[in-house]
Design a protein around this motif. Structure first.
Motif, mmCIF file in Angstrom:
data_model
loop_
_atom_site.group_PDB
_atom_site.id
_atom_site.type_symbol
_atom_site.label_atom_id
_atom_site.label_comp_id
_atom_site.label_asym_id
_atom_site.label_seq_id
_atom_site.Cartn_x
_atom_site.Cartn_y
_atom_site.Cartn_z
ATOM 1 N N ILE A 147 0.848 -1.189 0.000
ATOM 2 C CA ILE A 147 0.000 0.000 0.000
ATOM 3 C C ILE A 147 0.886 1.243 0.000
ATOM 4 O O ILE A 147 1.821 1.341 0.800
ATOM 5 N N LEU B 50 -7.757 8.803 9.452
ATOM 6 C CA LEU B 50 -9.215 8.675 9.561
ATOM 7 C C LEU B 50 -9.594 7.745 10.715
ATOM 8 O O LEU B 50 -10.564 8.015 11.445
ATOM 9 N N MET B 51 -8.841 6.661 10.890
ATOM 10 C CA MET B 51 -9.117 5.742 11.994
ATOM 11 C C MET B 51 -8.922 6.425 13.342
ATOM 12 O O MET B 51 -9.741 6.289 14.255
ATOM 13 N N ILE C 37 -1.688 6.453 1.088
ATOM 14 C CA ILE C 37 -2.949 5.779 1.414
ATOM 15 C C ILE C 37 -2.930 5.292 2.858
ATOM 16 O O ILE C 37 -3.910 5.419 3.592
ATOM 17 N N LEU C 38 -1.798 4.736 3.266
ATOM 18 C CA LEU C 38 -1.674 4.241 4.647
ATOM 19 C C LEU C 38 -1.797 5.386 5.650
ATOM 20 O O LEU C 38 -2.469 5.258 6.677
ATOM 21 N N SER D 11 -5.466 6.581 5.804
ATOM 22 C CA SER D 11 -6.303 5.580 6.470
ATOM 23 C C SER D 11 -6.109 5.630 7.983
ATOM 24 O O SER D 11 -7.081 5.598 8.745
ATOM 25 N N LEU D 12 -4.866 5.702 8.419
ATOM 26 C CA LEU D 12 -4.587 5.764 9.856
ATOM 27 C C LEU D 12 -5.130 7.056 10.463
ATOM 28 O O LEU D 12 -5.650 7.047 11.592
#
Length: 266
Positions: free
Chosen positions: A109, A120-121, A113-114, A117-118
């Motif tokens: 990835i 948003l988490m 993108i990683l 994503s982190l």
């Protein structure tokens, strides 16, 4: 004919080493340059090391990156060792393919993108629990561990697969519980791989700029982000001085680690 092949191999090896190390040597040399221009040599001087000692922002960023890299490498080795051991010794099992895919996902990835994503988490977790209160060293550490565990597990898995299983099986036959077998026999045998994996994770964390740029907060600027922010105004020689000190520090650590690994093999 064989003599020509030997000389050809040495030629390509020398060209490759020069390509890799000439930029590093140039950086070290120009850290002692009296001039502020990296394109001209005006004499030997330690003025940039003295200037570095007064650059609070750069030193603070370097210290933060070193702390995060140390914590990341340690956590990644602990988690990645168990993950790699499971891959090498316990598979295949139900959901094994999903386990491999999830573990190796950070390898393929893109970092952008990683990082998104982190982020948003973490935002969703903060909205539900209130923790963490803000982005900082913990969020950067979390992102780096997520990335580095995948690399560590690959290194450990390959080393565990090469071990002679008869040693572990003999200990089990003698009545030792599996956990004791792991810590008494397996762990010492894979110790060189653990050191290599730790150094790899440390380097990846220290070098990361993309994930850290998404997960950092006010007052938590890592060294790569600080350096990249200064590129627009031109790299000052203080950066060369700091890079030289870090090369000396990391190089010393690697030499010492290789020395102890060599003694362990004797």
């Amino acid at each position: 004919m064989k003599q020509e092949n030997i000389w050809l191999k040495w030629l390509f090896l020398g060209a490759g080493l020069l390509f890799l190390y000439i930029p590093i040597l140039s950086l070290i040399v120009f850290s002692f340059n009296e001039s502020a221009l990296a394109s001209s040599w005006s004499g030997f001087s330690l003025r940039w090391y003295q200037s570095l000692s007064q650059d609070r922002a750069l030193l603070s960023a370097a210290w933060l990156s070193l702390r995060i890299a140390f914590l990341t490498a340690t956590a990644a080795v602990i988690i990645g060792t168990w993950a790699g051991y499971v891959l090498a010794r316990k598979g295949p099992f139900k959901g094994f393919g999903l386990y491999i895919g999830m573990l190796n996902a950070p390898l393929v990835i893109p970092d952008v993108i990683l990082g998104i994503s982190l982020l948003l988490m973490i935002i969703e977790i903060r909205n539900m629990t209130g923790f963490p209160e803000s982005n900082g060293i913990f969020t950067i550490w979390l992102g780096h561990v997520t990335l580095c565990v995948a690399y560590v597990s690959v290194v450990i898995q390959s080393r565990v697969r090469e071990l002679d299983r008869s040693l572990e099986e003999a200990a089990l036959d003698l009545g030792a519980p599996p956990l004791r077998v792991f810590f008494t026999i397996t762990l010492p045998l894979i110790a060189p791989a653990l050191v290599s994996a730790w150094l790899l994770a440390f380097t990846l964390s220290l070098d990361d700029v993309v994930i850290a740029s998404f997960l950092n907060g006010p007052g938590y600027t890592t060294l790569p982000i600080e350096v990249f922010s200064r590129v627009r105004l031109g790299i000052k020689p203080e950066v060369n001085a700091l890079a030289t000190l870090m090369i000396l520090l990391v190089g010393t650590f690697v030499i010492v680690a290789n020395y102890f690994q060599g003694r362990a093999k004797q």
